[in-house]
Design a protein around this motif. Structure first.
Motif, PDB file in Angstrom:
ATOM      1  N   LEU A   1      13.526  -1.001  -1.060  1.00 19.98           N
ATOM      2  CA  LEU A   1      12.382  -0.688  -2.244  1.00 19.98           C
ATOM      3  C   LEU A   1      12.021   0.492  -2.116  1.00 19.98           C
ATOM      4  O   LEU A   1      11.031   0.931  -3.223  1.00 19.98           O
ATOM      5  CB  LEU A   1      11.016  -1.557  -1.537  1.00 19.98           C
ATOM      6  N   ILE A   2      12.561   1.621  -1.328  1.00 21.08           N
ATOM      7  CA  ILE A   2      12.288   2.859  -1.451  1.00 21.08           C
ATOM      8  C   ILE A   2      13.947   3.441  -1.233  1.00 21.08           C
ATOM      9  O   ILE A   2      14.609   2.958  -0.497  1.00 21.08           O
ATOM     10  CB  ILE A   2      11.222   3.403  -0.498  1.00 21.08           C
ATOM     11  N   ARG A   3      13.846   4.771  -1.613  1.00 19.71           N
ATOM     12  CA  ARG A   3      15.118   5.530  -1.391  1.00 19.71           C
ATOM     13  C   ARG A   3      14.678   6.788  -0.775  1.00 19.71           C
ATOM     14  O   ARG A   3      13.571   7.301  -0.610  1.00 19.71           O
ATOM     15  CB  ARG A   3      15.929   5.744  -2.743  1.00 19.71           C
ATOM     16  N   ILE A   4      15.549   7.584  -0.099  1.00 18.00           N
ATOM     17  CA  ILE A   4      15.414   8.585   0.766  1.00 18.00           C
ATOM     18  C   ILE A   4      16.154   9.754   0.304  1.00 18.00           C
ATOM     19  O   ILE A   4      17.254   9.876  -0.177  1.00 18.00           O
ATOM     20  CB  ILE A   4      15.897   8.404   1.833  1.00 18.00           C
TER      21      ILE A   4
ATOM     22  N   LYS B   1       0.786  -1.149   0.087  1.00 21.33           N
ATOM     23  CA  LYS B   1       0.200  -0.082  -0.147  1.00 21.33           C
ATOM     24  C   LYS B   1       0.904   1.317  -0.100  1.00 21.33           C
ATOM     25  O   LYS B   1       0.595   2.292  -0.854  1.00 21.33           O
ATOM     26  CB  LYS B   1      -0.870  -0.064   1.204  1.00 21.33           C
ATOM     27  N   ILE B   2       2.013   1.250   0.880  1.00 14.46           N
ATOM     28  CA  ILE B   2       2.643   2.216   1.038  1.00 14.46           C
ATOM     29  C   ILE B   2       3.557   2.526  -0.412  1.00 14.46           C
ATOM     30  O   ILE B   2       3.776   3.848  -0.808  1.00 14.46           O
ATOM     31  CB  ILE B   2       3.913   2.239   1.974  1.00 14.46           C
ATOM     32  N   LEU B   3       4.024   1.591  -1.005  1.00 12.33           N
ATOM     33  CA  LEU B   3       4.710   1.624  -2.604  1.00 12.33           C
ATOM     34  C   LEU B   3       3.608   2.108  -3.463  1.00 12.33           C
ATOM     35  O   LEU B   3       4.020   3.069  -4.189  1.00 12.33           O
ATOM     36  CB  LEU B   3       5.050   0.385  -2.923  1.00 12.33           C
ATOM     37  N   ASN B   4       2.273   1.699  -3.510  1.00 13.21           N
ATOM     38  CA  ASN B   4       1.521   2.374  -4.283  1.00 13.21           C
ATOM     39  C   ASN B   4       1.142   3.905  -3.996  1.00 13.21           C
ATOM     40  O   ASN B   4       0.838   4.734  -4.908  1.00 13.21           O
ATOM     41  CB  ASN B   4       0.095   1.428  -4.204  1.00 13.21           C
ATOM     42  N   ILE B   5       1.299   4.004  -2.789  1.00 10.33           N
ATOM     43  CA  ILE B   5       0.754   5.768  -2.409  1.00 10.33           C
ATOM     44  C   ILE B   5       1.868   6.483  -2.973  1.00 10.33           C
ATOM     45  O   ILE B   5       1.857   7.555  -3.402  1.00 10.33           O
ATOM     46  CB  ILE B   5       0.504   5.624  -1.044  1.00 10.33           C
ATOM     47  N   ILE B   6       3.211   5.876  -2.681  1.00 10.54           N
ATOM     48  CA  ILE B   6       4.206   6.624  -3.119  1.00 10.54           C
ATOM     49  C   ILE B   6       4.237   6.793  -4.780  1.00 10.54           C
ATOM     50  O   ILE B   6       4.739   8.072  -5.144  1.00 10.54           O
ATOM     51  CB  ILE B   6       5.732   5.990  -2.450  1.00 10.54           C
TER      52      ILE B   6
ATOM     53  N   LEU C   1      10.192   5.597  -4.687  1.00 13.59           N
ATOM     54  CA  LEU C   1      10.328   4.433  -4.990  1.00 13.59           C
ATOM     55  C   LEU C   1      11.945   4.171  -5.817  1.00 13.59           C
ATOM     56  O   LEU C   1      12.279   5.116  -6.387  1.00 13.59           O
ATOM     57  CB  LEU C   1       9.398   3.812  -6.483  1.00 13.59           C
ATOM     58  N   SER C   2      12.663   2.943  -5.353  1.00  9.52           N
ATOM     59  CA  SER C   2      13.698   2.448  -5.849  1.00  9.52           C
ATOM     60  C   SER C   2      13.659   1.772  -7.074  1.00  9.52           C
ATOM     61  O   SER C   2      12.272   1.571  -7.361  1.00  9.52           O
ATOM     62  CB  SER C   2      14.653   1.765  -4.737  1.00  9.52           C
ATOM     63  N   SER C   3      14.478   1.453  -7.804  1.00 10.62           N
ATOM     64  CA  SER C   3      14.123   0.271  -9.007  1.00 10.62           C
ATOM     65  C   SER C   3      13.604  -0.936  -8.423  1.00 10.62           C
ATOM     66  O   SER C   3      12.930  -1.253  -9.449  1.00 10.62           O
ATOM     67  CB  SER C   3      15.613   0.053  -9.735  1.00 10.62           C
ATOM     68  N   LEU C   4      14.103  -1.313  -7.317  1.00 11.93           N
ATOM     69  CA  LEU C   4      13.321  -2.577  -6.947  1.00 11.93           C
ATOM     70  C   LEU C   4      12.048  -2.313  -6.576  1.00 11.93           C
ATOM     71  O   LEU C   4      11.069  -3.158  -6.654  1.00 11.93           O
ATOM     72  CB  LEU C   4      14.208  -3.033  -5.740  1.00 11.93           C
ATOM     73  N   GLY C   5      11.797  -1.209  -6.087  1.00 11.12           N
ATOM     74  CA  GLY C   5      10.179  -0.682  -5.760  1.00 11.12           C
ATOM     75  C   GLY C   5       9.413  -0.677  -7.054  1.00 11.12           C
ATOM     76  O   GLY C   5       8.125  -1.229  -6.902  1.00 11.12           O
TER      77      GLY C   5
END
Length: 206
Positions: free
Chosen positions: A44-47, A5-10, A58-62
């Motif tokens: 899965l995410i970067r900062i 859900k977080i990945l989709n929201i980002i 999102l990172s490339s993996l995300g």
């Protein structure tokens, strides 16, 4: 499940901070921090930590996790306050089924027909296109005055939505801005019944 859900929201917004993600998820801030830490560890995410609050992308993996190719994101630091206000408004609504951000609408590359019937790419996109059970509505924040020409250009860019009988909700911080927006809409004098102006009390224009 919550991590997806977080990945989709980002992915919806491009980049978000912890508080924004918590609002959109309707989750406790500490729970959200724990979920973000786990996603960071999994790469899965970067900062982006160039601002006072860290922003997550999102990172490339995300992107791969969501079944899409990697799309480099560049933060528009001038738009962070505007995005924050949109999210605060959205988190207070309880009758919206789904929504599309300006980023998503641009990515879809919506095509429109001009007055001669020729198909062309849209030049302007709303802040949000929200979907209710029986209708759609554009959400536009107007925090500061624009020149009359710029406001007219904005209205021109939204004509294709108005032609589809999609209404516009203009969110403003105070009575002065409400009066200004109302004057510009009346001067434009087209589809007046599809414009609605609302003062959003949580707007902070500092």
């Amino acid at each position: 499940m919550e991590q997806v859900k977080i990945l989709n929201i980002i992915n919806h917004w491009g980049y978000l901070n912890t508080e924004q993600i918590a609002l959109l998820l309707n989750k406790n801030i500490n729970t959200t921090r724990t979920l973000l830490k786990s996603l960071t560890v999994k790469k899965l995410i970067r900062i982006d930590n160039l601002t006072r609050k860290n922003y997550y992308m999102l990172s490339s993996l995300g992107n791969q996790k969501l079944g899409q190719s990697y799309k480099p994101i560049k933060i528009n630091y001038n738009e962070l306050v505007h995005q924050d206000l949109l999210i605060k408004w959205l988190s207070q609504q309880n009758d919206i089924i789904s929504y599309q951000t300006e980023k998503e609408l641009k990515a879809e590359g919506h095509l429109i027909k001009d007055v001669w019937g020729n198909t062309k790419s849209k030049q302007g996109y709303p802040d949000l296109l929200v979907h209710y059970e029986n209708k759609e509505m554009i959400i536009e924040f107007e925090r500061t005055r624009k020149s009359k020409d710029k406001f007219k250009l904005k209205l021109n860019n939204l004509r294709s939505y108005l032609l589809q009988n999609i209404h516009i909700k203009w969110l403003v911080p105070n009575e002065n801005m409400k009066k200004f927006v109302d004057e510009q809409i009346k001067e434009y004098n087209w589809k007046l019944e599809q414009h609605h102006i609302e003062i959003f009390k949580n707007i902070d224009i500092s």
